[in-house]
Design an enzyme around this catalytic site. Structure first.
Site, PDB file in Angstrom:
ATOM      1  N   GLU A  93      -4.398  -9.049  -0.879  1.00  0.00           N
ATOM      2  CA  GLU A  93      -4.856  -8.862   0.506  1.00  0.00           C
ATOM      3  C   GLU A  93      -6.345  -8.577   0.558  1.00  0.00           C
ATOM      4  O   GLU A  93      -6.875  -7.803  -0.246  1.00  0.00           O
ATOM      5  CB  GLU A  93      -4.093  -7.720   1.197  1.00  0.00           C
ATOM      6  CG  GLU A  93      -4.428  -7.590   2.678  1.00  0.00           C
ATOM      7  CD  GLU A  93      -3.666  -6.463   3.358  1.00  0.00           C
ATOM      8  OE1 GLU A  93      -2.445  -6.364   3.154  1.00  0.00           O
ATOM      9  OE2 GLU A  93      -4.307  -5.663   4.064  1.00  0.00           O
ATOM     10  N   GLU A 145       0.807  -1.229   0.000  1.00  0.00           N
ATOM     11  CA  GLU A 145       0.000   0.000   0.000  1.00  0.00           C
ATOM     12  C   GLU A 145       0.841   1.280   0.000  1.00  0.00           C
ATOM     13  O   GLU A 145       0.850   2.035   0.980  1.00  0.00           O
ATOM     14  CB  GLU A 145      -0.989  -0.029   1.170  1.00  0.00           C
ATOM     15  CG  GLU A 145      -1.973  -1.192   1.032  1.00  0.00           C
ATOM     16  CD  GLU A 145      -3.078  -1.210   2.073  1.00  0.00           C
ATOM     17  OE1 GLU A 145      -3.037  -0.392   3.021  1.00  0.00           O
ATOM     18  OE2 GLU A 145      -3.993  -2.059   1.950  1.00  0.00           O
TER      19      GLU A 145
END
Length: 488
Positions: free
Chosen positions: A364, A259
């Site tokens: 994820e 991220e």
């Protein structure tokens, strides 16, 4: 071919023709915690299992049904109806319409997952790992491994916390790796009938490499791509691969960092490293790509983004349009958070059509992360449906695999040093040496158990309007897998 759905599947989560349950599998020991469905309780001596699978006779199908009422991969059989004109819904599989091939499904061996698994007795640990990785279990083939700490750790650390150690002379794995994650990964590999595809992701560079001097918050690498800090960060990846290889654990792929958009946010609460797509492009082209190519691991796949799919297709356009970066990259990694904000056809579909040579891979997902629906919910069927919906949607838009987050958490949804508690398909009760398999575990099973690596998505359509969600595949053994979700 065309097949009619039996009426029992009108409440189905999943439906898979061409596989049948073997003898010796156990039934779910159901327990209710007051939510809309049940969990299955397991201990050191007993756990329900889907068992090994064999193909049914030609012209027949076998089905597995999971539903809110408590069925968990309940087997059934029937006769395939070819060119039927009877009443009911008809699904037509068009085998000549071929799309992406499946890589696999799995979860993450975080520090928290390892702590929870190792909190159980050796017998219960064995049961839990068998549920995920053995041929009697649900066939996980992918394991994501955080490089150093993340929010699901008990403390902040990296492998190179000595300031100004550009040559990484003091790079070292920690007890979390040596005493927990590595032994469990070795055990999982020993249980698996196939080599596991390990996937590495880093959350943050060491604080001394970063503009903000901290592992958390808004911060990026000092200097510019091609500079000494960026090169040292690329070598950090190589050193990680080298250290794990000493334990006979080799990695199929690594991502360019978890991220990267989080590291661009002021006061971000846990580990992050900010990259813009332009910075990621140049770091791959000038530092990470050449470092991997010159290392002992030139065939390790590189996945960019590793962030929410709403950043697509823009992120892919910036990075993959550059030939210098693109030659080192194999795929685009996506997370599922905020998927509802951008249609899959815009984010995933457009990216695939623009860059068909690069695969899309889910790295994820978890439930319980939203402040409005936080933490563990033992027995939540709604969360199982969320998983199944997202996986089907992703698969129908060219994604080749889907990786869950923590393999196991405790009853609070941790441990997590920043108290960012979420849910997991397996919840551990160490005090009683038991673990619970959530409905989401069975959502994952409907995909991971039956969609072998190399399975290819094919066309499927419904006769008439339907609210069902579905996806079809032909496996390497030429059998057909049809997965159906009914959320209504």
């Amino acid at each position: 071919m065309a097949s009619l759905l039996p009426s029992l599947l009108l409440m189905a989560l999943g439906f898979l023709p061409a596989v049948t349950l073997s003898a010796g599998s156990g039934k779910c020991v159901a327990r209710s915690f007051g939510h809309d469905s049940v969990v299955c309780k397991c201990n050191s001596t007993y756990c329900d299992s889907v068992g090994s699978v064999t193909l049914p006779p030609l012209g027949q199908y076998s089905s597995y049904l999971s539903n809110m009422a408590g069925s968990r991969l309940e087997p059934g059989q029937g006769q395939i109806q070819v060119n039927s004109t009877g009443q009911g819904l008809r699904l037509t599989i068009t085998s000549y319409q071929k799309y992406q091939r499946i890589k696999g499904f799995g979860g993450a061996m975080t520090d928290a997952a390892a702590i929870n698994i190792m909190s159980l007795s050796s017998g219960a640990q064995e049961q839990l790992l068998r549920q995920y990785f053995s041929s009697e279990g649900i066939g996980y083939s992918v394991v994501r491994v955080p490089m150093a700490s993340c929010d699901f750790s008990t403390h902040l650390y990296t492998y190179a916390d000595t300031p100004e150690d550009y040559n990484l002379d003091n790079f070292t794995l920690l007890p979390e790796d040596i005493n927990m994650k590595i032994p469990l990964l070795q055990h999982a590999q020993a249980l698996s009938p196939h080599p596991l595809s390990l996937l590495a992701s880093a959350w943050s560079a060491p604080a001394w490499m970063k503009t903000n001097g901290a592992l958390t918050g808004k911060g990026s690498l000092k200097g510019k791509p091609g500079g000494k800090v960026h090169k040292s960060w690329a070598q950090y990846y190589i050193r990680f691969l080298e250290e794990y290889a000493k334990y006979n654990l080799t990695f199929w792929a690594l991502t360019t960092g978890n991220e990267p958009s989080a590291g661009e946010m002021t006061n971000y609460s846990f580990q992050a490293l900010g990259f813009t797509p332009e910075e990621q492009r140049d770091w791959v082209a000038l530092d990470l790509g050449p470092a991997l190519h010159a290392s002992s691991y030139p065939h390790t796949h590189v996945l960019i983004l590793d962030d929410n799919r709403l950043l697509l297709p823009h992120w892919a356009k910036v990075v993959l349009s550059d030939v210098h970066a693109g030659r080192y990259i194999h795929g685009v990694a996506v997370h599922w958070y905020f998927d509802s904000l951008v249609p899959a056809e815009i984010s995933l579909g457009t990216t695939h059509h623009l860059y068909p040579d690069y695969y899309l891979f889910g790295t994820e997902a978890c439930v319980g992360w939203n402040a409005l629906d936080r933490g563990v919910k033992l027995g939540s069927w709604n969360r199982a449906e969320q998983y199944a919906h997202d996986i089907i949607e992703d698969l129908n838009h060219y994604v080749v695999g889907w990786t869950d987050w923590n393999l196991a958490l405790d009853q609070t949804g941790g441990p997590n040093w920043v108290k960012n508690f979420v849910d997991s398909p397996i919840i551990v009760d160490a005090k009683h040496d038991i673990f619970y398999k959530q409905p989401t575990f069975y959502s994952m099973a409907h995909f991971s158990k039956f969609l072998w690596e190399g399975s290819q998505r094919v066309g499927v359509s419904a006769c008439g309007e339907t609210h069902l969600e579905y996806s079809a595949f032909i496996r390497p053994d030429s059998s057909v897998v049809l997965i159906i979700l009914n959320r209504y």
